[in-house]
Design an enzyme around this catalytic site. Structure first.
Site, PDB file in Angstrom:
ATOM      1  N   THR A  36      47.694  38.759  44.302  1.00  0.00           N
ATOM      2  CA  THR A  36      47.771  39.729  45.397  1.00  0.00           C
ATOM      3  C   THR A  36      47.613  41.152  44.883  1.00  0.00           C
ATOM      4  O   THR A  36      47.125  42.019  45.606  1.00  0.00           O
ATOM      5  CB  THR A  36      49.112  39.607  46.130  1.00  0.00           C
ATOM      6  N   GLU A 109      45.839  33.254  47.701  1.00  0.00           N
ATOM      7  CA  GLU A 109      46.426  34.455  47.102  1.00  0.00           C
ATOM      8  C   GLU A 109      47.753  34.063  46.461  1.00  0.00           C
ATOM      9  O   GLU A 109      48.595  33.411  47.085  1.00  0.00           O
ATOM     10  CB  GLU A 109      46.674  35.531  48.173  1.00  0.00           C
TER      11      GLU A 109
HETATM   12 ZN   LIG Z   1      41.107  38.589  44.661  1.00  0.00          ZN
END
Ligand SMILES: [Zn+2]
Length: 266
Positions: A36, A109
């Site tokens: 992230t 993510e």
């Molecule tokens: Zn990325």
């Protein structure tokens, strides 16, 4: 759109508005892993609640970014976009013949402050959840091991995530991704920025054969350096410098040799 619900049993669903249709006939053949990262404008919010901050960003219409999944530091998983929809995580980039990675991929993510935060290690509980999630997706979607990629692989000039501390080796031993043991670093000839000739062409051809988006020019230019650096982040993380030393070249050779046999098109 059907009522939102998770594609797997491993997580809760929180819908992000940042999504679209996949193009007709799009084949989901790539799994893309991200961290992230740390947004400079949100440092204090991040420190208080890294997962909440990342999640709020991924479901904020103004952000215009999203992923199919997000994995928290403690291993909790949330799904934000249904897998058959197109999430907005990859941006400009390419792999093999695919120049629109969002259309052909599923994005995960992973909460981590990344390079801006000093590359903290990924906690074990988080990696265990990543492995469970990846194994689930890869099995359901029939994604080839060598198409489990880093964001930095498909966009070497722009992206560095999930970074050289991401434990690709651990994932590989748990059945996720294509990987070979990196060859030890030794002294010897090296190719670097400014070099040119046959050996550079050969390196470029091998990177392209593996999947990196690069032109074979015979000149070790900035794009080649970035590509070598991306390769090192994923496959030879002991030293990430964009210089093709003997260890880098040998690791690339052995990675290519370990690819499953490509059947010629009849
Ligand atoms: Zn990325």
């Amino acid at each position: 759109m059907n009522a939102p619900s998770a594609d797997t049993t491993v997580c809760e669903f929180v819908m992000s508005p940042n999504q679209g249709e996949r193009p007709q006939g799009a084949c989901i053949d790539t799994l893309l892993l991200h961290y992230t990262g740390l947004r400079e404008d949100a440092l204090s919010a991040w420190n208080a609640d890294p997962f909440g901050e990342a999640l709020r960003w991924l479901i904020n219409p103004k952000a215009e970014v999203s992923s199919h999944y997000i994995v928290d530091l403690d291993g909790r998983v949330f799904q934000l976009v249904a897998e058959d929809r197109r999430a907005w995580h990859a941006g400009r980039g390419s792999w093999k013949d695919c120049a629109d990675i969002n259309s052909c991929s599923i994005g995960i993510e992973i909460v981590n402050t990344g390079h801006a935060g000093g590359l903290p290690p990924y906690p074990r509980a988080q990696i265990e959840s990543v492995i469970t999630l990846c194994n689930d997706i890869v099995a359901r979607r029939g994604i080839a091991a060598e198409r489990v990629l880093a964001h930095s692989d498909i966009a070497p000039a722009r992206k560095a995530d999930p970074g050289e501390h991401f434990p690709w080796e651990v994932l590989f031993h748990a059945g996720v991704g294509h990987w070979v043991k990196p060859v030890e670093i030794t002294d010897g000839a090296r190719l670097m920025l400014g070099d040119s000739g046959e050996t550079v062409s050969r390196l470029q051809q091998q990177l392209v054969r593996y999947g990196y988006g690069l032109s074979v020019t015979g000149a070790y230019d900035e794009a080649t350096l970035q590509c070598v650096r991306a390769f090192q982040r994923h496959f030879r993380p002991m030293q990430v410098d964009g210089i093709a030393d003997i260890s880098t070249l040998a690791t690339l050779e052995s990675l290519l040799a370990a690819l499953p046999e490509q059947k010629p098109i009849a």
